[in-house]
Design a protein around this motif. Structure first.
Motif, PDB file in Angstrom:
ATOM      1  N   SER A 187       5.392  12.349  -5.050  1.00 47.22           N
ATOM      2  CA  SER A 187       3.998  11.941  -5.039  1.00 47.22           C
ATOM      3  C   SER A 187       3.715  11.355  -6.411  1.00 47.22           C
ATOM      4  O   SER A 187       3.744  12.066  -7.416  1.00 47.22           O
ATOM      5  CB  SER A 187       3.068  13.124  -4.773  1.00 47.22           C
ATOM      6  N   ASN A 217       0.771  -1.244   0.000  1.00 44.84           N
ATOM      7  CA  ASN A 217       0.000   0.000   0.000  1.00 44.84           C
ATOM      8  C   ASN A 217       0.807   1.302   0.000  1.00 44.84           C
ATOM      9  O   ASN A 217       0.235   2.370   0.152  1.00 44.84           O
ATOM     10  CB  ASN A 217      -0.970   0.003   1.197  1.00 44.84           C
ATOM     11  N   SER A 222       2.900  -0.302  -6.987  1.00 47.32           N
ATOM     12  CA  SER A 222       2.267  -0.546  -8.291  1.00 47.32           C
ATOM     13  C   SER A 222       1.990   0.766  -9.001  1.00 47.32           C
ATOM     14  O   SER A 222       2.148   0.865 -10.217  1.00 47.32           O
ATOM     15  CB  SER A 222       0.948  -1.282  -8.121  1.00 47.32           C
ATOM     16  N   THR A 232      -0.544  -7.021  -4.957  1.00 44.58           N
ATOM     17  CA  THR A 232       0.481  -7.448  -5.909  1.00 44.58           C
ATOM     18  C   THR A 232       1.162  -8.681  -5.350  1.00 44.58           C
ATOM     19  O   THR A 232       2.138  -8.597  -4.628  1.00 44.58           O
ATOM     20  CB  THR A 232       1.517  -6.338  -6.140  1.00 44.58           C
ATOM     21  N   VAL A 263      -3.550  -1.635  -9.562  1.00 47.73           N
ATOM     22  CA  VAL A 263      -3.457  -0.669  -8.463  1.00 47.73           C
ATOM     23  C   VAL A 263      -4.741  -0.786  -7.645  1.00 47.73           C
ATOM     24  O   VAL A 263      -5.832  -0.718  -8.179  1.00 47.73           O
ATOM     25  CB  VAL A 263      -3.315   0.770  -8.990  1.00 47.73           C
ATOM     26  N   LYS A 309       3.621   9.783  -1.552  1.00 46.79           N
ATOM     27  CA  LYS A 309       2.386  10.406  -1.041  1.00 46.79           C
ATOM     28  C   LYS A 309       2.658  11.703  -0.280  1.00 46.79           C
ATOM     29  O   LYS A 309       1.994  12.004   0.708  1.00 46.79           O
ATOM     30  CB  LYS A 309       1.601   9.436  -0.131  1.00 46.79           C
TER      31      LYS A 309
END
Ligand code: GDP
Length: 440
Positions: free
Chosen positions: A347, A224, A228, A249, A242, A326
Motif C-alpha cells: 500500500s 489510477n 504516480s 500522467t 497525483v 492499495k
C-alpha cells in the motif's frame, strides 16, 4: 600560450579556484601580486591587485607548481579567491589584461595534461566521470579508472601481445632449425590466454556503462492503480501529479534516485489503456517504447480491481517486479496477490509492504551494476576497441603464415594502444573532450 579559467563550479561559494597554466604562469602571479617570491607547492596568502590600475582585488591563497610536476605538466598557478561573482570576474578580467594570457577552451587543461603525457585517455575519461559522479558506486568506478586502473590492464595485455609478436618475428627472421620446436604452441597458448582475459573483461562492459548512465526502471500499469503515487513515494518529493482522475500522467515523468550508492532512473508512464484521446495515446505509445528499453519494469495492479490479472501474466518475466497496490482497501487479501512469489502486495498510502519492494528493487539493481573489485570497460569506445583486438587475436590464431600472424598481432596491440591513446589519437580526442567544460 598561457591559459586561465575558473576551475571551481558556478554559483556562490566561500572559495573559488582560478587556474593558470603555461610558461607565463609565474610572471602572471608576479604581476597580480606585485611580488616575486613563490616557492613551489607552497601556499601563500597574497593581496591580488589589478596590474593596470593597482586596485586591490582580493585576498587570495596562491599556489605555484613548477612544470612538469603539475596537473598539466606545465607551470601552473592556482588562485583561491573569495567565491563571489564580482570577485571572480574582477580577477579573470585582470588576468586577461596580462600579455600572453588568454581564457582556456573547454577541457584545455586536461588536454594539455594528456599532450604532456601526464594522463592517458582512460584516466581522462575516469576524471570526467569522477566530476560527474552522483552516487557512491559511480564515484568508486570513476576513481579506479582515473587512477589509471584500466590503463594498467590494457598496457599489460598490450605488452603481452607485443612479446608474442616478437616470438613470431623470430620464426620469420631465422631458419627453421634455429626456431624452437614449441614456438607455435607457445604463441597459441599466449593468444588463448589473452582472448580469455579480454573476453571475461568485456562481459563486465554492460555493468560499467550502465553504472555511468543509470539503471532504468519503468513503472507500468493501468490508469489510477497508483503509479504516480509510487513514483512520488520513491522520490519522496512531488515529481509527478497525483490525481483521482484516470489518465493524468500523459507523459513520461522521471526521477533520479540514489539507491544504496547506485544510480537509478525511475520513469512513470502514461497508463496502459486504449484511449481515444490523441495526446494520451501518444503518451501510451511512449510508455510502451520506454518499457521495451528498460532494465526493469514495475507493473502496478490495483487490489480492488481483479481485472488486472491477465495483464499481470502478460508482463511477468524476469525483468519485472509486480506490485499489487492499495491492499489497505481489501480484507482479506485478494487471490491475485498470491499467484506468484514475485508479486508484492503493498500500500503506497500506508507504507505496508514498501520495505519488501525496496529490497527487491535494490537487489535487482545491485545484481545488475555491482562489479566488486573488478575493473570493467566504461565506454562504448573501450568495448569496440576490445572487440577489434579480439578479432585480430582470433585471426592471428588461424593465420596461414608466420608473417600474417605477426601482422594480426601487431593490429591487436594497436587496438589496445588506441584505448589508452598511444596510437590513433587525433580522431578520438575531440570526442572525449566534448564532455568537458571550461576550467577542467
Ligand atoms: P496512476 O494513474 O496509476 O498514476 O495513479 P495515482 O498515483 O494517480 O493514484 C490514483 C489514486 O489512487 C489516487 O487517488 C491515489 O491517492 C490513490 N492511491 C494510490 N496508492 C494508494 C494506496 O496504497 N491505497 C489507497 N487507498 N489509495 C491509493
Amino acid at each position: 600560450m598561457t591559459i586561465f579559467a575558473l576551475s571551481s563550479g558556478a554559483g556562490r561559494a566561500g572559495v573559488a579556484v582560478i587556474r593558470i597554466s603555461g610558461p607565463a604562469s609565474l610572471s602572471a602571479l608576479e604581476q597580480l601580486t606585485g611580488s616575486g617570491v613563490f616557492r613551489e607547492r607552497q601556499a601563500r596568502l597574497c593581496t591580488l591587485i589589478d596590474p593596470r590600475t593597482g586596485i586591490h582585488l582580493d585576498q587570495a591563497l596562491v599556489l605555484y607548481f613548477r612544470g612538469p610536476r603539475s596537473f598539466t605538466g606545465e607551470d601552473v598557478a592556482e588562485l583561491h579567491v573569495h567565491g563571489g561573482r564580482a570577485v571572480i570576474n574582477a580577477v579573470l578580467d585582470a588576468l586577461e589584461s596580462i600579455t600572453n594570457l588568454r581564457p582556456a577552451e573547454p577541457g584545455e587543461f586536461t588536454r594539455r595534461a594528456f599532450l604532456n603525457g601526464k594522463l592517458d585517455l582512460t584516466a581522462i575519461e575516469g576524471l570526467a566521470d569522477l566530476v560527474a559522479a552522483e552516487t557512491e558506486a559511480q564515484r568508486r568506478q570513476a576513481a579506479r579508472v582515473a587512477e589509471g586502473g584500466l590503463r594498467h590492464l590494457y598496457e599489460q595485455w598490450r605488452s603481452a601481445i607485443v612479446r608474442t609478436q616478437a616470438l613470431m618475428e623470430t620464426a620469420i627472421d631465422f631458419s627453421e632449425d634455429d626456431v624452437p620446436d614449441d614456438l607455435e604452441t607457445r604463441v597459441d597458448g599466449a593468444i588463448d590466454e589473452l582472448v580469455q582475459a579480454i573476453t571475461s573483461h568485456l562481459s563486465g562492459a554492460d555493468r560499467g556503462e550502465r553504472l555511468r548512465d543509470g539503471f532504468h526502471v519503468v513503472i507500468l500499469g493501468r490508469p489510477n492503480v497508483g503509479k504516480s503515487s509510487l513514483l512520488n513515494w520513491l522520490a519522496r518529493r512531488d515529481a509527478a501529479i497525483v490525481s483521482d482522475q484516470a489518465g493524468t500522467t500523459r507523459d513520461v515523468v522521471e526521477v533520479h534516485l540514489d539507491l544504496d550508492g547506485y544510480p537509478v532512473i525511475v520513469a512513470d508512464t502514461a497508463g496502459l489503456r486504449r484511449s481515444a484521446d490523441r495526446v494520451e495515446r501518444e503518451g501510451v505509445d511512449r510508455a510502451r517504447r520506454r518499457a521495451a528499453d528498460a532494465d526493469l519494469k514495475i507493473v502496478v495492479l490495483d487490489s480492488t480491481d481483479q481485472s488486472g490479472e491477465a495483464e499481470l501474466w502478460e508482463h511477468l518475466d524476469p525483468a519485472t517486479i509486480a506490485v499489487v497496490n492499495k491492499i489497505d482497501q481489501v480484507q482479506p487479501a485478494p487471490s491475485h496477490m498470491r499467484i506468484a512469489e514475485t508479486v508484492l502486495p503493498v500500500s503506497v498510502r500506508t507504507g505496508a509492504g514498501m520495505d519488501a519492494l525496496m529490497d527487491a528493487l535494490t537487489s535487482r539493481v545491485r545484481t545488475a551494476l555491482d562489479q566488486g573489485a573488478e575493473l570493467v570497460p566504461i565506454r562504448m569506445r573501450h568495448r569496440s576497441k576490445l572487440h577489434e583486438c579480439l578479432d585480430h587475436l582470433h585471426r592471428a590464431k588461424s593465420a596461414p603464415t608466420a608473417e600474417t600472424r605477426a601482422e594480426d598481432l601487431r593490429l591487436a596491440a594497436r587496438a589496445l594502444g588506441a584505448i589508452v591513446g598511444t596510437v590513433d589519437v587525433e580522431d578520438i580526442l575531440d570526442v572525449i573532450f566534448a564532455d568537458f567544460c571550461i576550467g577542467k
